[in-house]
Design an enzyme around this catalytic site. Structure first.
Site, PDB file in Angstrom:
ATOM      1  N   CYS A 162       0.818  -1.201   0.000  1.00  0.00           N
ATOM      2  CA  CYS A 162       0.000   0.000   0.000  1.00  0.00           C
ATOM      3  C   CYS A 162       0.855   1.256   0.000  1.00  0.00           C
ATOM      4  O   CYS A 162       2.083   1.194  -0.047  1.00  0.00           O
ATOM      5  CB  CYS A 162      -0.900   0.009   1.240  1.00  0.00           C
ATOM      6  SG  CYS A 162      -1.784  -1.541   1.497  1.00  0.00           S
ATOM      7  N   ARG A 179      -4.752   1.351  -0.853  1.00  0.00           N
ATOM      8  CA  ARG A 179      -4.586  -0.103  -0.750  1.00  0.00           C
ATOM      9  C   ARG A 179      -4.420  -0.798  -2.095  1.00  0.00           C
ATOM     10  O   ARG A 179      -5.184  -0.567  -3.027  1.00  0.00           O
ATOM     11  CB  ARG A 179      -5.791  -0.730  -0.037  1.00  0.00           C
ATOM     12  CG  ARG A 179      -5.586  -2.225   0.225  1.00  0.00           C
ATOM     13  CD  ARG A 179      -6.828  -2.884   0.770  1.00  0.00           C
ATOM     14  NE  ARG A 179      -6.543  -4.269   1.149  1.00  0.00           N
ATOM     15  CZ  ARG A 179      -7.450  -5.231   1.218  1.00  0.00           C
ATOM     16  NH1 ARG A 179      -8.717  -4.959   0.959  1.00  0.00           N
ATOM     17  NH2 ARG A 179      -7.104  -6.467   1.555  1.00  0.00           N
TER      18      ARG A 179
END
Length: 630
Positions: A2, A54
Site C-alpha cells: 500500500c 490499498r
C-alpha cells in the site's frame, strides 16, 4: 502492499486540513488503486491525520486500513507484508485476542498492544508501519530490517508528517523545497542518497531496522535489529542444511497470496534459484517473466528461456525497445529523490509488463550482497593479495596505469583496470568507495563549483559506509564490504529502485533472500564457503546445484543494464544538450559548466565513457525542474 501517509501535530497552527490529507493520499494512488481510507481527528490541543491507499493482496474482503483495536485506542497502517502473520495470530488468539479481519495488519494492532515497540522484532516481513497510540499520545513509525519498504518523514517542533513517498509530503503547503547539499554530494558519489538523509533539506528517511517515537518530549529513534557480526563455528554440513531449510521456507512464506503470483526471471543465478524453489513447492506451473532488449550484450532472455524450460515454468517474455526520452519523465515523477541507477529503466519495464498478468512477483534481490556475488568483490580479493607484496602494490599503484591506452576495442576493461590501479594505494574503505563512486572524492576539484565545495568541505561522505564496515572489520575484507553494501547500497539503491518501479505499476515484489533469518545466517557463513577460485556464491551452488543447469551456475554475471553509452550519443543526445548545455541549468550551481561541456565532448568523441556521470546529471536536472527544488 500500500501507500501510507499522515501527520500528527501538537500545535493547532500546525494542523493538516482534511483536503491536504486527501491530496497527500491521492498522489499515492499508484501504490494502492484498490481502496482509499482516511482517519482524521483534531482538537484545540492535538490532531492525527492518517491516509491510506490499498493494493489488495491478502484478505481481499476485510483488509481495509487503518485498522484499530476494539476501543480505538490503537490505530495502525501497514505498507508491506507480514509473512509470519498466521503464526502470530495463533499466538495472540491463545492470549485471548479476537480478530475481526483475516489479514496481517490487525495482527500488528494486537502485537503492539501485547508487546509495545518490542513487537517489531517479532515481525518477519517487509514493512513500513505507522501506529497512533491514543493512550500515550504517541506516534510510532517503524521500518523493516533491510529497508525493503520506504518511509520518509518531516519533523518540526510540534508536528511530524510521514509518507511512503516524498511527493506526498510535498502536498503539505509549507513543505521545504531546498536541496540538502550534503545529501546531494552523497548522490553524486553513490548515485543514490543514503539514509537517513534526504535530498530535500529538513526531511529524512527512517533507517532500516529502526522505529521512531514522536510524543510531547520530541523525537527518538531506536534500532530494534542488527546483523550478527561473528562467524559461525558449526560444521559445513550443518550450514548447508540450515541454508536449504531457511531459504526454502522463505520462498514458501512469500508465495502466500490471494491474487495471481509469479516471478521475475532474468536467467541469472539468484532469480533462477528462487524460481526453482517456487516450482519445487507448487503444484502448478509458476508464471515467470523476463524482458529482452535488441542489443545482444544487454539481453538475457536466452538464459531465462533455458531456465524456464529446465523448470517447466509458464514463461512470458517481453521484447522492448526502451525509449529513454519517453520514460525519463515517468522516472523523475515516481522517483522523488534522484536515482542515477540506469537499471531503473529495465526494472520499470519488467514491472509494467509483469503487472499485466499478476499482482505479486518474487525476485532474487539480495543474493549478491549476502553471498559475495558482485564482480567488484573479486577486485577486493585481488587487492588483498597485492597487499602482501608492498613493492608490487607500490608499482601497480604508481602512475604506470596512465600508460594504458584510452581507446581500444577493450576500452571498458582498460577503464576498469585504470580505476583499480588508481585506488590501490588507498586504505581499504576509500579504495572500495573510489571504485564504486561516480564522482570520487579525489576528482571533486575537477567538477564541483567553489561554493559547493565550501558547503560540503566538512562532510564525510564515507561515514555511513564506514559505520557499517567497522562492525565487520574484524572479519575478512569481502565479508566486511559485502555486509556494508547490504546495509547501504541494497536499501539505498536496489530496494528503492525496485519498490518505486514496481509500485509505480501497482505490482508487489517480494525478495526471499531478504528474510532476516536468511540474512543472519548468511552473515555468519565463513567467506571460504561463499567465495572460491575468484568467484562468489559458491555455497549456493554447493547446496542448490542440482536445481539448475551447470550453464547457469557457470555463466558470468550480467548486470540488469541498458546501453546508456550508446543512448547518450544517439537517442538521448538532443535531450542531453538541451538539458545540460543550453543556457545555465540549475545543476551548474554545483557542477562547473565547463566540466559538463568537457564530459559531453569527451563522451561523444569516444575519449572517455562518461555515461554514468552524464546520466546522473541529466536525472538531477530533470528532477530539480519537475519538483521545483532550489
Amino acid at each position: 502492499m500500500c501507500g501510507i501517509t499522515g501527520s500528527v501535530w501538537r500545535d493547532p497552527s500546525k494542523r493538516i486540513s482534511r483536503e491536504t490529507l486527501s491530496q497527500m493520499a491521492s498522489v499515492l494512488q499508484h501504490r494502492g488503486p484498490d481502496d482509499a481510507q482516511e482517519f482524521f481527528t483534531s482538537s484545540d490541543v492535538a490532531g492525527v491525520a492518517f491516509g491510506f491507499r490499498r493494493l489488495a493482496i491478502i484478505d481481499l474482503n476485510t483488509g481495509q486500513q487503518p485498522v484499530t483495536n476494539d476501543d480505538k485506542s490503537v490505530i495502525v497502517m501497514l505498507n508491506g507484508e507480514i509473512y509470519n502473520y498466521l503464526e502470530l495470530r495463533q499466538l495472540l488468539e491463545s492470549k485471548g485476542y479476537r480478530f475481526k479481519t483475516a489479514g496481517d495488519s490487525e495482527v500488528i494492532v494486537h502485537m503492539y498492544s501485547e508487546y509495545g515497540t518490542e513487537c517489531f522484532s517479532k515481525l518477519n516481513g517487509m514493512f513500513a508501519i505507522a501506529i497512533w497510540d491514543e493512550r500515550t499520545k504517541q506516534l510510532i513509525l517503524a521500518r523493516d530490517r533491510l529497508g525493503q519498504k520506504p518511509l520518509y518523514f518531516w519533523a518540526e517542533n510540534q508536528r511530524l508528517s510521514f509518507a511512503s513517498e516524498l511527493k506526498s509530503l510535498f502536498e503539505i503547503p509549507d513543505c521545504p523545497r531546498e536541496i540538502n547539499q550534503h545529501a546531494l554530494h552523497e548522490y553524486l558519489v553513490y548515485q543514490y542518497v543514503p539514509y537517513p538523509h534526504c535530498i530535500v533539506d529538513g526531511l529524512s528517511k527512517l533507517s532500516p531496522g529502526h522505529f521512531l517515537v514522536f510524543d510531547e518530549s520530541g523525537i527518538s529513534t531506536t534500532a530494534y535489529w542488527e546483523l550478527p557480526t561473528t562467524e559461525s563455528t558449526v560444521s559445513k554440513q550443518d550450514l548447508h542444511e540450515q541454508l536449504w531449510s531457511m531459504l526454502e521456507e522463505s520462498v514458501k512464506l512469500r508465495m502466500q497470496s490471494d491474487v495471481p503470483l509469479g516471478a521475475f526471471l532474468s536467467g541469472g543465478v539468484d532469480s533462477s534459484l528462487i524460481v526453482a524453489l517456487m516450482q519445487r513447492n507448487s503444484s502448478e506451473r509458476i508464471k515467470t517473466y523476463s524482458i529482452g532488449f535488441p542489443i545482444k550484450e544487454y539481453d538475457e532472455t536466452s538464459h531465462a528461456r533455458e531456465v524456464a524450460k529446465h523448470l517447466n515454468t509458464d514463461h512470458h517474455e517481453f521484447q522492448v525497445t526502451p525509449s529513454a526520452t519517453e520514460i525519463l519523465p515517468k522516472l523523475v515523477w515516481h522517483y522523488d529523490e534522484p536515482l542515477a541507477d540506469s537499471s531503473a529503466i529495465p526494472t520499470w519495464y519488467v514491472s509494467q509488463m509483469t503487472r499485466q498478468e499478476v499482482t505479486v512477483a518474487l525476485s532474487g534481490d539480495g543474493g549478491d550482497e549476502l553471498f559475495a556475488g558482485y564482480p567488484r568483490y573479486q577486485a577486493v580479493e585481488l587487492a588483498r593479495k597485492i597487499e602482501r607484496w608492498p613493492g608490487l602494490k607500490w608499482l601497480l599503484g604508481s602512475r604506470c596505469w596512465n600508460l594504458l591506452p584510452s581507446s581500444s576495442r577493450y576500452k571498458s576493461r582498460l577503464r576498469r583496470l585504470k580505476k583499480f590501479f588508481h585506488a590501490l594505494r588507498k586504505p581499504a574503505i576509500q579504495r572500495y568507495l573510489s571504485w564504486i563512486s561516480i564522482f570520487p572524492d579525489e576528482e571533486h576539484d575537477l567538477f564541483y563549483t567553489s561554493d559547493f565545495k565550501s558547503a560540503i568541505e566538512t562532510h564525510d561522505v564515507s561515514y555511513s559506509f564506514d559505520q557499517h564496515y567497522s562492525r565487520f572489520s574484524h572479519r575478512d575484507p569481502i565479508t566486511a564490504i559485502s555486509l556494508a553494501d547490504l546495509h547501504t547500497y541494497l536499501p539505498g539503491d536496489l530496494m528503492s529502485k525496485v519498490d518505486i518501479a514496481s509500485m509505480g505499476n501497482s505490482l508487489e515484489v517480494r525478495q526471499p533472500f531478504l528474510d532476516y533469518r536468511v540474512a543472519e545466517l548468511a552473515a555468519q557463513i565463513p567467506i571460504s564457503l561463499k567465495f572460491s577460485k575468484g568467484r562468489g556464491k559458491q555455497i549456493l551452488r554447493d547446496v542448490f546445484g542440482d536445481l539448475l543447469p551447470d550453464s547457469i551456475w557457470d555463466r558470468p554475471k550480467m548486470g540488469f543494464g541498458v546501453p546508456m553509452d550508446h543512448w547518450l550519443k544517439m537517442d538521448l543526445n538532443e535531450l542531453l544538450h538541451d538539458t545540460l548545455l543550453k543556457g545555465t541549468p540549475a545543476v551548474c550551481r554545483y557542477i562547473e559548466q565547463e566540466a559538463i561541456e568537457r564530459m559531453v565532448s569527451n563522451h561523444e568523441r569516444g575519449r572517455q565513457d562518461n555515461s554514468q556521470r552524464l546520466w546522473s546529471l541529466l536525472v538531477l536536472q530533470n528532477w530539480m525542474d519537475r519538483w521545483n527544488i532550489n
